[in-house]
Design a protein around this motif. Sequence first.
Motif, PDB file in Angstrom:
ATOM      1  N   GLU A  37      62.188  64.841  60.540  1.00  0.00           N
ATOM      2  CA  GLU A  37      60.944  65.180  59.853  1.00  0.00           C
ATOM      3  C   GLU A  37      60.694  66.684  59.820  1.00  0.00           C
ATOM      4  O   GLU A  37      59.659  67.116  59.305  1.00  0.00           O
TER       5      GLU A  37
ATOM      6  N   ASP B 128      65.203  60.481  65.181  1.00  0.00           N
ATOM      7  CA  ASP B 128      63.873  60.143  65.682  1.00  0.00           C
ATOM      8  C   ASP B 128      63.282  61.234  66.565  1.00  0.00           C
ATOM      9  O   ASP B 128      62.133  61.116  67.014  1.00  0.00           O
TER      10      ASP B 128
ATOM     11  N   SER C 204      70.828  63.838  58.578  1.00  0.00           N
ATOM     12  CA  SER C 204      71.119  64.082  59.987  1.00  0.00           C
ATOM     13  C   SER C 204      72.218  65.106  60.146  1.00  0.00           C
ATOM     14  O   SER C 204      72.279  65.834  61.125  1.00  0.00           O
TER      15      SER C 204
ATOM     16  N   ASP D  15      64.543  67.928  63.934  1.00  0.00           N
ATOM     17  CA  ASP D  15      64.562  66.478  63.812  1.00  0.00           C
ATOM     18  C   ASP D  15      64.505  66.090  62.338  1.00  0.00           C
ATOM     19  O   ASP D  15      64.443  66.949  61.444  1.00  0.00           O
TER      20      ASP D  15
ATOM     21  N   ASP E  11      71.063  56.127  61.469  1.00  0.00           N
ATOM     22  CA  ASP E  11      70.213  55.273  62.298  1.00  0.00           C
ATOM     23  C   ASP E  11      70.076  55.790  63.721  1.00  0.00           C
ATOM     24  O   ASP E  11      69.345  55.202  64.533  1.00  0.00           O
ATOM     25  N   GLY E  12      70.757  56.881  64.083  1.00  0.00           N
ATOM     26  CA  GLY E  12      70.638  57.460  65.416  1.00  0.00           C
ATOM     27  C   GLY E  12      71.348  56.681  66.500  1.00  0.00           C
ATOM     28  O   GLY E  12      71.118  56.955  67.685  1.00  0.00           O
TER      29      GLY E  12
ATOM     30  N   ARG F  79      63.990  62.075  69.639  1.00  0.00           N
ATOM     31  CA  ARG F  79      63.852  61.745  71.056  1.00  0.00           C
ATOM     32  C   ARG F  79      65.040  62.186  71.902  1.00  0.00           C
ATOM     33  O   ARG F  79      64.911  62.293  73.126  1.00  0.00           O
TER      34      ARG F  79
END
Length: 709
Positions: free
Chosen positions: A333, A381, A3, A331, A30-31, A383
């Motif tokens: 991914e 994630d 991250s 992100d 974990d965001g 988002r």
Amino acid sequence: MFSSLAGLSCVLSAALMTSSPLAPVDWSRDGRWIAYTLVDSPDAPALPPGWLLAPSGSEAGPTSSSVIAGSQKTFRVWATRVKGPDSVLIEESKQPLSSPTWGADGRTLVYGRFVSSQPDSPSSQRGRYEVVVQSGLDQKRVVVVQPDLELEAAARSSIPFLGPTLSADGRRLAVPRPGPDAGVWVVHLDEDRATRAIDEARMPAWSPDGHRLAYLKSKPGPDGEPVVSVHLLNPAGTADRVLSIEASLTASFLTWGLDGQSLLMIANPRRGPFRNTQVDLVRVGLDTGQTSPVSTLEAVAPTNAPRRFRGPTTLAGAEKSPAVRVGLALDGEQEQAVCLVDTEGQDQVVKWGNLHTQNTFKRFHPLDAGLQIGSPAVAPDGRSLVFRVEDGGAGLVALLDLNSEEVTLVAPDAGARIRWLDRLAACAVTLLQTWLPSPDADGAGVRATVLPLLAELGGVHPRQFRLKRLAKFASGLVHEPGDPVPASGTGRDGLAEFRLLFAYLNQDYTAAERHLGAIEATTTDPHARLRWLCLRAQILLSEGEVDRARGMIAYIDRETQPQALSIEDVPSGFQIESVANPQNAWAKHLAQKATQGALVRGRNGQVDPQAGLDGQTAEMGGWDVDRMPNLPFAPNPGVEQGLVPLQPDELGVPPQIRIPGLIEPPAPGLQPPARMPRFAPPPGGIEPGRLPPQPPAAGLRALQLEIEQ
């Protein structure tokens, strides 16, 4: 993908755009949390003292500028929970602190700090640079990276924009070195020391397995343009392998691919297939060092070319490559990307899309085009997005839900809260000053305050919605939960002007009058009190209390009459003239806006159908037949008579006034004027979808005579 690497931002240019740097923000694995550094700086305020008064105002009371300027520069490292208001202060210092980085466990923060041995020296200071590994509020481990370091003021100010990069196993750190000589320290946390220093290195990035370190170096090329070289270091050995040396790469973004066998970088802008300025994300292979395109981040058309098809037929002489600045975030991914796109001559936008399909989901500005944003970082994630807003320091922090476009302004302390309000208010004031110029030709000092009249804010205009949007963002900051509601006459807490501004823009005039009373109670300058009284008259006019407002305006007009005289030598002798008072010009303007006709026109088009243009009941005989006809392009004397100006496309009928008999039967007791024609629908009605029968040409004259009768 770490991250900490997903949130790296980049700056590139087709024609070297300059911009203020903003510090990075890091997501936990974990965001759930973000970590960042905030700087309280006396250079941060965008608004000068007395900003709510017009530029000619004499009051310089305690506003946002004086609140912040009274304190020294302070550095704070914060951790904020994304789903909630919780913020934890990690460290506070008068000495510079770097941006923090989350550890792999999601509970450890790592950041750097400069400890000066001569803190009172304003210029060059000597001290040591440390790395702090904090696993709890009272659990810190300090590693001295450089025991003797001398830094100038500019180098110390750049420390918040730097942040260490942690390897996947949490055992190694790559710490950017502050100062004019760029470099990177490689720190082994197991040994609590720096094992290697890499000169001229920048943008360090650890491989997914944590055993290799990639970094960039940039040197001027033969033509003066920077040439970027990509390097790979194995910490277990001493080899420094050069992967690629290309002028087509930028030294602004570097991250590892998920395969661990390639690096992702951004190429310099180039000419695209349709003569566009194209910015691409490229992949650098570790085996060959060759670059291959991954995705087009942005394609900007020539500024002087037609907006339709820009192909080979476009004239070469009419093209101009625009300057471009792009901030990039991926992100976890590496599938979705968020770009902050700055194009010369255009507003900054956020572009959210898919790298593989080239599908752009959204293109918008999360706040307002008048606010410069940067340092984007996407949640693992994909988002949410965190970004910074330029505030003269490291930048303010905001969270954005990419799906709903909901924005949360992060203000963990009072200093950040005031700086947010300062930036929002400065943006609103700029909109007002550029949108609503001075109503008279006497210059910028005519208005009593920066706040306009309600009639000037009416109508449908894009800037009207921008002002409403800024007031919406500020509503959660001017009144925090648990704050007492300030009463009229109470002392000022540094937020009274902000509360007054945004309450007025929200057209909450009851709250605006209350906040104005709090400001007036602490104002001692008589000239400033007259200006605040002008604003109170504006509020009363907006609330419909016309009689009270007219009394105040008459008093202001008397008090601001010209009291100075000038003597001029003219051919006929000496001539004495009075010197105009700018405050009196605004009083005259308010008096004109307080007339009945002006009030009718200023009620957002809401006119009582039972009232005439002069406010009287439109009964038979109530119409003044000698009044100037209300025609399109009527001269100015018609405005003085209270006439509603007509547009040429309104067929001579004001849209706010229903003429009896034109569409509906006349109301009881209401008759049209004698000279006003009445039209009746054709007998039998008209079938849907068919036009009414056209009268013969010979009958047009008879129809005209009938109408005139």
